[in-house]
Design an enzyme around this catalytic site. Structure first.
Site, PDB file in Angstrom:
ATOM      1  N   SER A 143      33.536  68.714  15.173  1.00 36.84           N
ATOM      2  CA  SER A 143      32.198  68.809  15.745  1.00 36.84           C
ATOM      3  C   SER A 143      31.176  68.969  14.626  1.00 36.84           C
ATOM      4  O   SER A 143      31.491  69.520  13.559  1.00 36.84           O
ATOM      5  CB  SER A 143      32.110  70.012  16.688  1.00 36.84           C
ATOM      6  N   TYR A 156      32.562  79.212  17.466  1.00 32.83           N
ATOM      7  CA  TYR A 156      32.998  77.836  17.731  1.00 32.83           C
ATOM      8  C   TYR A 156      32.895  76.994  16.461  1.00 32.83           C
ATOM      9  O   TYR A 156      33.821  76.252  16.108  1.00 32.83           O
ATOM     10  CB  TYR A 156      32.153  77.231  18.846  1.00 32.83           C
TER      11      TYR A 156
END
Length: 253
Positions: A143, A156
């Site tokens: 990501s 995250y």
């Protein structure tokens, strides 16, 4: 799509919806036999399998939590039992929570690292046993949060930064065995989850419009865009591509 993955077998973890489903469908369209892994949503996984098989492909759904070694072992055993081996692993399974520092919990931290990082390691370790002697391709779905996290995404983002590090480290460790390891880096992806929240382009949603503005191409990627990139990395066309982090973001900045 040409059948550039004919006679290949692929596992896509966390493939019942979203990016994972898009990847599974594109791999199937390219000729691979696909194992659609899911943690809890059998109905959604079966829909992905049905779409692949309806288009002339081969696919099965196999339940398994990638953060648990016994369930990973069962996932790979079912793959071998059905398709006889493995050529491609896509480490897509992951969980995502916003975690402002004031609301941070140890349980949330451990769960995200268990699924996103430990799950990648366990699945890659299991795939290595199938790849040894013939080679294979591991594709990690990371990501932009690994390097450009939004506020409240520190945990995250840290899991995805760890995934990028694993990509480089494992590519060096496994390269002599003809095992390639790469990362795909999406930003916001137009998935059914985004649609269910009403977060669609061409609306007045300020967050989505801000994300679009931050892309050089002025548009957000769709799940099949990530799938197309995965097909390339899994194919012989990418035989000399390893240890790479490839953005599929429309030029997100």
């Amino acid at each position: 799509m040409s059948k550039k993955l004919a006679n290949k077998v692929a596992i896509v973890t966390g493939a019942s919806k979203g990016i994972g489903a898009g990847i599974a469908k594109q791999l199937g369209a390219a000729g691979a036999s696909v194992v659609v892994n899911y943690a809890s949503s059998k109905t959604d996984a079966d829909k992905v399998v049905h779409e692949i098989t309806n288009n002339g492909g081969a696919a099965i759904a196999v339940q398994g939590d990638v953060s648990k070694s016994k369930e990973v072992t069962r996932l790979f055993e079912e793959t071998e039992k059905t398709f006889g081996g493995l050529d491609i692993l896509v480490n897509n399974a992951g969980i995502y929570w916003t975690t402002p520092l004031g609301d941070f919990t140890e349980d949330a931290y451990r769960r995200m690292f268990d699924v996103n990082v430990l799950g990648t390691l366990l699945a890659s370790q299991a795939a290595f046993k199938f790849f040894e002697g013939k080679g294979g391709s591991i594709i990690n779905i990371s990501s932009v949060a690994a390097t450009r996290p939004e506020n409240t995404l520190s945990v995250y983002g840290a899991t995805k930064a760890a995934m990028n590090l694993l990509t480089w480290s494992l590519s060096q460790e496994l390269g002599s065995k003809n095992i390639r390891v790469n990362s795909l880096i999406p930003s916001m992806i137009l998935t059914e989850g985004i649609a269910s929240l009403g977060l669609l382009p061409n609306t007045d949603n300020p967050y989505v419009n801000a994300m679009i503005t931050r892309t050089a191409l002025g548009q957000l990627a769709m799940a099949e865009d990530i799938g197309n990139a995965a097909v390339f990395l899994a194919s012989d066309e990418a035989r000399l591509v390893t240890g790479q982090e490839i953005d599929v973001t429309g030029g997100f900045k």
